[in-house]
Design a protein around this motif. Structure first.
Motif, short mmCIF file in Angstrom:
data_model
loop_
_atom_site.label_atom_id
_atom_site.label_comp_id
_atom_site.label_asym_id
_atom_site.label_seq_id
_atom_site.Cartn_x
_atom_site.Cartn_y
_atom_site.Cartn_z
N LEU A 17 36.07 39.53 52.20
CA LEU A 17 36.86 38.29 52.24
C LEU A 17 37.39 37.94 50.84
O LEU A 17 38.54 37.52 50.70
CB LEU A 17 36.02 37.13 52.79
CG LEU A 17 35.78 37.15 54.29
CD1 LEU A 17 34.81 36.05 54.67
CD2 LEU A 17 37.09 36.98 55.04
N ASP A 18 36.55 38.13 49.83
CA ASP A 18 37.00 37.87 48.47
C ASP A 18 38.12 38.81 48.06
O ASP A 18 39.07 38.41 47.40
CB ASP A 18 35.83 37.98 47.48
CG ASP A 18 34.91 36.78 47.54
OD1 ASP A 18 35.37 35.71 47.98
OD2 ASP A 18 33.74 36.91 47.14
N ASP A 19 38.01 40.09 48.47
CA ASP A 19 39.08 41.05 48.18
C ASP A 19 40.38 40.61 48.84
O ASP A 19 41.45 40.70 48.24
CB ASP A 19 38.70 42.45 48.66
CG ASP A 19 37.70 43.13 47.75
OD1 ASP A 19 37.49 42.64 46.63
OD2 ASP A 19 37.14 44.16 48.17
N LEU A 20 40.29 40.15 50.08
CA LEU A 20 41.48 39.69 50.79
C LEU A 20 42.10 38.50 50.08
O LEU A 20 43.32 38.42 49.90
CB LEU A 20 41.13 39.32 52.24
CG LEU A 20 42.27 38.77 53.09
CD1 LEU A 20 43.38 39.81 53.23
CD2 LEU A 20 41.75 38.36 54.45
N ARG A 21 41.27 37.56 49.64
CA ARG A 21 41.76 36.38 48.92
C ARG A 21 42.45 36.80 47.63
O ARG A 21 43.52 36.30 47.28
CB ARG A 21 40.61 35.43 48.61
CG ARG A 21 41.06 34.18 47.87
CD ARG A 21 39.94 33.27 47.54
NE ARG A 21 39.42 32.67 48.76
CZ ARG A 21 38.34 31.93 48.80
NH1 ARG A 21 37.64 31.70 47.71
NH2 ARG A 21 37.91 31.41 49.93
N THR A 22 41.87 37.77 46.91
CA THR A 22 42.46 38.26 45.68
C THR A 22 43.81 38.90 45.93
O THR A 22 44.79 38.65 45.21
CB THR A 22 41.52 39.27 44.99
OG1 THR A 22 40.29 38.61 44.70
CG2 THR A 22 42.13 39.81 43.71
N ARG A 23 43.91 39.71 46.99
CA ARG A 23 45.19 40.34 47.32
C ARG A 23 46.25 39.31 47.70
O ARG A 23 47.42 39.45 47.36
CB ARG A 23 45.00 41.38 48.42
CG ARG A 23 44.34 42.66 47.87
CD ARG A 23 44.22 43.69 48.93
NE ARG A 23 43.04 43.32 49.71
CZ ARG A 23 42.64 43.94 50.80
NH1 ARG A 23 43.34 44.93 51.29
NH2 ARG A 23 41.56 43.56 51.43
N MET A 24 45.84 38.26 48.41
CA MET A 24 46.79 37.20 48.77
C MET A 24 47.27 36.47 47.51
O MET A 24 48.45 36.12 47.40
CB MET A 24 46.15 36.21 49.75
CG MET A 24 45.90 36.80 51.12
SD MET A 24 47.42 37.36 51.93
CE MET A 24 48.24 35.81 52.19
N ASP A 25 46.35 36.21 46.57
CA ASP A 25 46.73 35.58 45.30
C ASP A 25 47.75 36.44 44.56
O ASP A 25 48.74 35.94 44.04
CB ASP A 25 45.51 35.35 44.40
CG ASP A 25 44.65 34.19 44.85
OD1 ASP A 25 45.15 33.34 45.62
OD2 ASP A 25 43.48 34.14 44.44
N GLN A 26 47.50 37.76 44.52
CA GLN A 26 48.42 38.66 43.84
C GLN A 26 49.79 38.64 44.51
O GLN A 26 50.81 38.65 43.83
CB GLN A 26 47.86 40.08 43.82
CG GLN A 26 46.66 40.23 42.91
CD GLN A 26 45.95 41.56 43.08
OE1 GLN A 26 46.17 42.29 44.04
NE2 GLN A 26 45.08 41.87 42.14
N LEU A 27 49.82 38.61 45.83
CA LEU A 27 51.08 38.55 46.56
C LEU A 27 51.85 37.27 46.22
O LEU A 27 53.06 37.30 45.97
CB LEU A 27 50.84 38.63 48.07
CG LEU A 27 52.08 38.50 48.96
CD1 LEU A 27 53.05 39.64 48.69
CD2 LEU A 27 51.68 38.47 50.42
N MET A 28 51.15 36.14 46.17
CA MET A 28 51.79 34.87 45.83
C MET A 28 52.39 34.93 44.43
O MET A 28 53.48 34.42 44.19
CB MET A 28 50.80 33.71 45.93
CG MET A 28 50.43 33.34 47.35
SD MET A 28 51.86 32.80 48.31
CE MET A 28 52.24 31.27 47.48
N HIS A 29 51.67 35.56 43.51
CA HIS A 29 52.16 35.63 42.13
C HIS A 29 53.34 36.60 42.00
O HIS A 29 54.18 36.43 41.13
CB HIS A 29 51.04 35.98 41.17
CG HIS A 29 49.97 34.94 41.16
ND1 HIS A 29 50.21 33.62 40.84
CD2 HIS A 29 48.66 35.00 41.48
CE1 HIS A 29 49.10 32.92 40.96
NE2 HIS A 29 48.14 33.74 41.35
#
Length: 152
Positions: free
Chosen positions: A19-31
């Motif tokens: 779940l943390d990995d998914l959250r990190t990937r979503m943050d990267q996508l937003m940036h």
């Protein structure tokens, strides 16, 4: 009806890690979508997530986060309902000349991670040295996995 169980090393810990990995990937996508830290049409700042390592040691969970240029007065570390939340702001440095290239992150940041059930949230410590924030969450015996004997 029974369902197959997905076996993964670490059980709940592995699921939380995913779940943390998914959250990190979503943050990267937003940036990537909003590289300047905001929505161009709304004029609002989108917090960014700093780079961090989470290390599971024998007696604690340790989060090491890169925050170059951060001032400890501008950082907040909170633990609520099984989640570690680190947020704050890195102020943009005043420059005497013309900035030709700007790639360092500034502005508001937000990092969240779910803590495992055996986290001692009452004794969390944080240290900021040379731009590296180290948050230590000790482990407790409560919630620790143990083998159950089968009788009969």
């Amino acid at each position: 009806m029974t369902h197959p169980v997905r076996h993964s090393r670490g059980g709940l810990s592995a699921a939380l890690h995913e779940l943390d990995d998914l959250r990190t990937r979503m943050d990267q996508l937003m940036h990537e979508l909003f590289p300047l830290g905001g929505h161009p049409e709304l004029g609002t700042a989108v917090p960014w997530a700093p780079l961090a390592d989470v290390v599971d040691t024998e007696d604690a969970y340790v989060v090491e986060m890169e925050l170059p240029g951060a001032d400890k007065e501008q950082i907040t570390v909170e633990v609520t309902e099984g989640e570690l939340d680190i947020h704050g702001e890195i102020k943009e440095k005043e420059h005497a000349g013309v900035v030709r290239r700007h790639t360092r992150r500034t502005g508001q940041f937000d990092y969240r991670t779910t803590l495992p059930p055996n986290s001692d949230t009452e004794h969390v410590s944080a240290d900021l040295t040379n731009g590296l924030l180290t948050v230590r969450v000790p482990k407790t015996e409560t919630g620790k996995a143990h083998r159950v004997e089968i009788t009969g």
